[in-house]
Scaffold this motif. Structure first.
Motif, PDB file in Angstrom:
ATOM      1  N   LEU A 168       0.825  -1.206   0.000  1.00  0.00           N
ATOM      2  CA  LEU A 168       0.000   0.000   0.000  1.00  0.00           C
ATOM      3  C   LEU A 168       0.861   1.260   0.000  1.00  0.00           C
ATOM      4  N   TYR A 180      -8.762  -0.498  -3.540  1.00  0.00           N
ATOM      5  CA  TYR A 180      -7.779  -1.526  -3.844  1.00  0.00           C
ATOM      6  C   TYR A 180      -8.422  -2.903  -3.967  1.00  0.00           C
ATOM      7  N   ILE A 211      -6.860  -2.845   3.380  1.00  0.00           N
ATOM      8  CA  ILE A 211      -6.943  -2.322   2.016  1.00  0.00           C
ATOM      9  C   ILE A 211      -8.324  -1.751   1.716  1.00  0.00           C
ATOM     10  N   GLU A 230      -4.762  -0.815  -7.547  1.00  0.00           N
ATOM     11  CA  GLU A 230      -5.857   0.136  -7.431  1.00  0.00           C
ATOM     12  C   GLU A 230      -6.750  -0.044  -8.651  1.00  0.00           C
TER      13      GLU A 230
END
Length: 278
Positions: A168, A180, A211, A230
């Motif tokens: 991340l 994500y 996430i 993403e």
């Protein structure tokens, strides 16, 4: 859709409806990429080529009172035109099975439809994640420009969680703030099914919360592989010319040959939105 030659087949519309139902059902069960990659299309079976754009993006913006200052444009850095490939597989139904169904009223065994549709779905997943070497196409796991990380042993301590934190961080530093998606191989998914001491939660739950997105598994990745990305049409999309459909090839020694086909292409516009764990 005359190109499917369904009118040449000696079957009622009811049978084609059953075939279509099976194909759609198998696609929903097995297609992983379509769960998070935006769809561009369907454009039509006759559309053979599409452009792939790579974007030059600088997230710096300007605060101004009159808007006279210059700012760097978001624009296409590179554009190329490629062919949309076709995925297909054929199956066979015996004329004796067809006649037996007509004479007895028993349903025709459509297992070949399900098997063929599953094979096409498997191939689509493979193209999305690994591309196709012969065609020179790249997938999520091997596209040039993606970010990579050496994966730690997820069977030990908080390694899985720590790897996600690091992944991340890589995405955020590049300006990718979510939402994500994480996709893992089945062995890694199994390793996430353990309660982390002191938390009372499965590693899988902790990662989902971290996430703020979904976690999927697919055998396409093989073993010990994962990809964090993403999602969003600004990063990638799946071009569909003709979605999964069944056509009639014709009679062969009185028997019947069919083809399940689709035309698709994964367009990765910002490969840095992808982090692979290898």
């Amino acid at each position: 859709m005359d190109f499917l030659l369904r009118g040449d087949a000696p079957f009622e519309d009811e049978l084609w409806e059953k075939i279509d139902e099976i194909v759609v059902k198998k696609a929903k069960e097995q297609l992983v990429g379509r769960k998070f990659i935006p769809i561009y299309g369907p454009l039509g079976a006759g559309v053979q080529n599409i452009n792939i754009n790579l974007y030059n993006v600088n997230n710096d913006t300007v605060i101004s009172s009159n808007g006279e200052e210059d700012t760097e444009l978001v624009k296409v850095q590179n554009r190329r035109y490629v062919e949309i490939p076709m995925i297909f597989k054929d199956f066979f139904i015996s004329w004796r099975d067809v006649e037996n169904s007509k004479q007895t009223g028993l349903p025709l065994d459509l297992a070949p439809v399900a098997i063929t549709a599953a094979a096409c779905a498997h191939k689509e997943n493979q193209v999305i994640f690994f591309g196709d070497e012969e065609w020179g196409y790249k997938g999520l796991m091997n596209v040039d420009g993606r970010q990579t990380m050496e994966k730690n042993n997820w069977n030990e301590g908080e390694n899985a969680f720590s790897d996600m934190v690091a992944g991340l961080e890589k995405l955020v530093r590049k300006g990718f703030y979510g939402p994500y998606v994480l996709v893992v191989s089945p062995d890694l998914y199994a390793q996430l099914q353990r309660i982390q001491p002191g938390t009372g939660k499965l590693e899988l739950e902790r990662i989902r919360e971290l996430i703020n997105g979904n976690v999927y598994q697919t055998p396409i990745l093989g073993q010990n592989k994962a990809v964090l990305l993403e999602k969003g049409m600004e990063n990638m999309d799946l071009v569909i010319g003709q979605d999964l459909i069944t056509g009639y090839i014709g009679p062969e020694k009185l028997n019947h040959v069919f083809r399940i086909l689709e035309t698709i292409l994964l367009r990765i516009k910002r490969p840095e939105s992808i982090v692979t764990f290898e």
